[in-house]
Design an enzyme around this catalytic site. Structure first.
Site, PDB file in Angstrom:
ATOM      1  N   ARG A   1      66.093  76.211  79.924  1.00  0.00           N
ATOM      2  CA  ARG A   1      66.928  76.602  78.781  1.00  0.00           C
ATOM      3  C   ARG A   1      68.376  76.860  79.195  1.00  0.00           C
ATOM      4  NH1 ARG A   1      62.720  81.016  76.550  1.00  0.00           N
ATOM      5  NH2 ARG A   1      62.220  80.984  78.780  1.00  0.00           N
TER       6      ARG A   1
ATOM      7  N   LYS B   1      67.803  77.363  61.332  1.00  0.00           N
ATOM      8  CA  LYS B   1      68.168  78.725  61.724  1.00  0.00           C
ATOM      9  C   LYS B   1      69.550  78.752  62.351  1.00  0.00           C
ATOM     10  CE  LYS B   1      66.320  78.647  66.456  1.00  0.00           C
ATOM     11  NZ  LYS B   1      65.364  79.219  67.403  1.00  0.00           N
TER      12      LYS B   1
END
Length: 348
Positions: free
Chosen positions: A124, A221
């Protein structure tokens, strides 16, 4: 230290050998079990033999790996689970153990070295948003400079990581087909809507939608990056009213995104909600959040894989969790690579 089983077969790439770091032993055992089944159907296979390796940790925390058998000229595979919920070792401990194992094989003159890591660490951290490091690239470079020629991983969080390798090849496997097969055999796929938990998961959701012949919806989102794991707003694109929903994701870490998505879907009229993930990390407070969501009827089931292995007791005592083994996929890919057969169909 326990001994490590090594599989050897006659192949064009040389003898195939598989060893494991401490946190990779359980997953390696399952891979070897399925490799045995494959090898039994091959007339040119050689018997299996046992090899000993040690992962030594010193009092100051330093680690080294010692291989006690000859691997010179081998097509050598090293299995390591970087995130091991059943061990007290950290991600960094296990990453360092992997690097020492790779270099031990390199120093032992293995012909080809493949790191088998179902979880790619720091995946990530593949780009920078401010003054920060691109750690996923550093990890790729660490693995290469240690001596690896290839890396096999599962559903890497950012496919751009493939470009971080200069000499080694990255084989990115996908758990989707195994999870879909399990879902079709054990759950109802009628009146189902596939929903991506965020825009980044849209491609995976489309694959599920196409394979299961189901409609598609997406949760859009907006994340507040100034705070840890905070979502500032969410909206649904698509219709889930009166429908069962399946949310496929690559990983569940703290569970915040999934819980917020589930609440939004329930508010929009969704019935049973299933969640699938390739990498069920379940970092704090995920288990608590998912257990509460299950008790409140928000989630019907979370289906994960043994790429992150929580142990049989966790599976038995966690009513909301269902586990699919992904070891057969890794076994097939390893065998095909060794035999110089195509792996493209297995990567889907």
């Amino acid at each position: 230290m326990d001994s490590t089983t090594i599989v050897r077969t006659k192949g064009e790439r040389g003898a195939m050998s598989i060893m494991a770091c401490d946190s990779g032993r359980a997953f390696a055992t399952r891979i070897i079990q399925h490799l045995n089944e494959i090898i039994q159907n091959e007339t040119h296979s050689l018997p299996l033999r046992l090899i000993h390796s040690e992962e030594i940790t010193f009092s100051n925390g330093e680690v080294k790996t010692v291989i006690h058998e000859n691997v010179r000229g081998d097509d050598h595979y090293i299995v390591q689970c970087i995130d091991d919920p059943l061990s007290e070792k950290s991600v960094n401990d296990n990453l360092m153990a992997l690097l020492t194992a790779i270099n031990a094989a390199f120093q032992s003159d293995a012909d080809s070295i493949t790191a088998v890591i179902p979880q790619f660490p720091y995946s990530r951290q593949e780009r920078k948003k401010t003054r920060e490091c691109i750690t996923a690239k550093q990890v790729a470079q660490f693995i290469e400079v240690s001596g690896a020629n290839r890396v096999i991983t599962l559903d890497v969080h950012a496919e751009a990581i493939m470009g971080f390798f200069t000499t080694a090849k990255l084989e990115n496997l996908h758990a989707s087909n195994y999870i879909i097969k399990h879902f079709k055999e054990n759950y109802s796929a009628n009146d189902l809507v596939i929903t991506a938990a965020d825009v980044g998961g849209a491609e995976r959701a489309r694959y599920y939608s196409k394979t299961l012949h189901a409609h598609l919806a997406i949760v859009d989102k907006a994340r507040d990056y100034s705070k840890k794991s905070v979502i500032s707003s969410m909206r649904l694109v698509g219709d889930v009213d009166g429908k069962d929903v399946l949310i496929p994701d690559d990983m569940i870490s703290t569970g915040g995104t999934i819980i917020n998505a589930v609440k939004l879907l329930k508010d929009k009229g969704a019935q049973k909600i299933y969640v699938t993930c390739s990498l069920p990390f379940f970092n704090e407070p995920a288990v608590e959040l998912l257990s509460k969501a299950y008790e409140e009827g928000l989630i019907a089931k979370v289906i994960g894989t043994d790429a992150v292995f929580h142990g049989p007791e966790f599976v038995k005592n966690t009513p909301w969790y269902d586990e699919v083994t992904i070891a057969p996929l890794f076994a097939e890919v390893i065998y095909n690579i060794n035999q110089k057969r195509s792996v493209s169909e297995l990567l889907k």
